[in-house]
Design an enzyme around this catalytic site. Structure first.
Site, PDB file in Angstrom:
ATOM      1  N   TYR A   1       0.825  -1.206   0.000  1.00 14.72           N
ATOM      2  CA  TYR A   1       0.000   0.000   0.000  1.00 14.72           C
ATOM      3  C   TYR A   1       0.855   1.251   0.000  1.00 14.72           C
ATOM      4  O   TYR A   1       2.029   1.235   0.330  1.00 14.72           O
ATOM      5  CB  TYR A   1      -0.963   0.014   1.200  1.00 14.72           C
ATOM      6  CG  TYR A   1      -0.313   0.324   2.527  1.00 14.72           C
ATOM      7  CD1 TYR A   1      -0.293   1.632   3.022  1.00 14.72           C
ATOM      8  CD2 TYR A   1       0.280  -0.673   3.295  1.00 14.72           C
ATOM      9  CE1 TYR A   1       0.302   1.924   4.243  1.00 14.72           C
ATOM     10  CE2 TYR A   1       0.858  -0.391   4.503  1.00 14.72           C
ATOM     11  CZ  TYR A   1       0.867   0.905   4.977  1.00 14.72           C
ATOM     12  OH  TYR A   1       1.463   1.191   6.178  1.00 14.72           O
ATOM     13  N   CYS A   2       0.221   2.340  -0.432  1.00 11.48           N
ATOM     14  CA  CYS A   2       0.820   3.674  -0.389  1.00 11.48           C
ATOM     15  C   CYS A   2      -0.294   4.619   0.055  1.00 11.48           C
ATOM     16  O   CYS A   2      -1.211   4.198   0.752  1.00 11.48           O
ATOM     17  CB  CYS A   2       1.407   4.056  -1.746  1.00 11.48           C
ATOM     18  SG  CYS A   2       0.195   4.135  -3.078  1.00 11.48           S
ATOM     19  N   ARG A   3      -0.250   5.843  -0.352  1.00 10.71           N
ATOM     20  CA  ARG A   3      -1.288   6.787   0.070  1.00 10.71           C
ATOM     21  C   ARG A   3      -2.615   6.534  -0.658  1.00 10.71           C
ATOM     22  O   ARG A   3      -3.661   6.446  -0.046  1.00 10.71           O
ATOM     23  CB  ARG A   3      -0.821   8.222  -0.165  1.00 10.71           C
ATOM     24  CG  ARG A   3      -1.796   9.263   0.320  1.00 10.71           C
ATOM     25  CD  ARG A   3      -1.218  10.681   0.206  1.00 10.71           C
ATOM     26  NE  ARG A   3      -2.281  11.648   0.321  1.00 10.71           N
ATOM     27  CZ  ARG A   3      -2.949  12.158  -0.687  1.00 10.71           C
ATOM     28  NH1 ARG A   3      -2.658  11.790  -1.918  1.00 10.71           N
ATOM     29  NH2 ARG A   3      -3.908  13.030  -0.497  1.00 10.71           N
TER      30      ARG A   3
END
Length: 140
Positions: free
Chosen positions: A99-101
């Site tokens: 995941y990231c933002r």
């Protein structure tokens, strides 16, 4: 059948738009299949973490990670992932949730993991924004 042909002849722009939309949908589905990772929501990610001991990989920058992350997540910024794969190589047989933002960087990272032999790679749909919207816990 004749009515369809008549409609198509009378409305070429509408038919062309329909064909374009169908082509784009098919291309999007093929792209998703070729990348090899599976999108998951926050609830499914929690299930993978709790029941299948999934590795959680945060590919945001260090400052973003310090501002809050998923509990026990490993932070390797997407730009450094290929050079730091040895840090997570022992987890190749476990599910990996990336995941990231918002999910854009995570898609790139998931593709890198797939290319390097990681088996079950998942991308958290909506990234950290979706995680917090679902009122999931954060660690700081």
């Amino acid at each position: 059948m004749g009515q369809y042909l008549e409609f198509a002849g009378n409305h070429p722009l509408l038919v062309g738009a329909l064909v374009l939309v169908i082509i784009l949908l098919v291309m999007n589905e093929f792209k998703r299949k070729l990348l090899g990772f599976k999108p998951v929501g926050a609830n499914e990610a929690v299930r993978l973490i709790n029941q299948e001991d999934a590795l959680v990989l945060d590919v945001r920058e260090d400052k973003e990670f310090r501002d809050g992350h998923i509990l026990n997540a490993v932070n390797i910024p997407v730009g450094l992932l290929e050079s730091r794969l040895d840090e997570i190589a022992e987890h190749k047989d476990r599910p990996v949730i990336v995941y990231c933002r918002t999910g854009q960087r995570a898609a790139k990272a998931a593709a890198v993991l797939q290319r390097h032999g990681f088996g079950a790679v998942y991308k958290l749909n909506g990234g950290m924004m979706a995680w917090t919207d679902a009122n999931m816990p954060l660690s700081k």
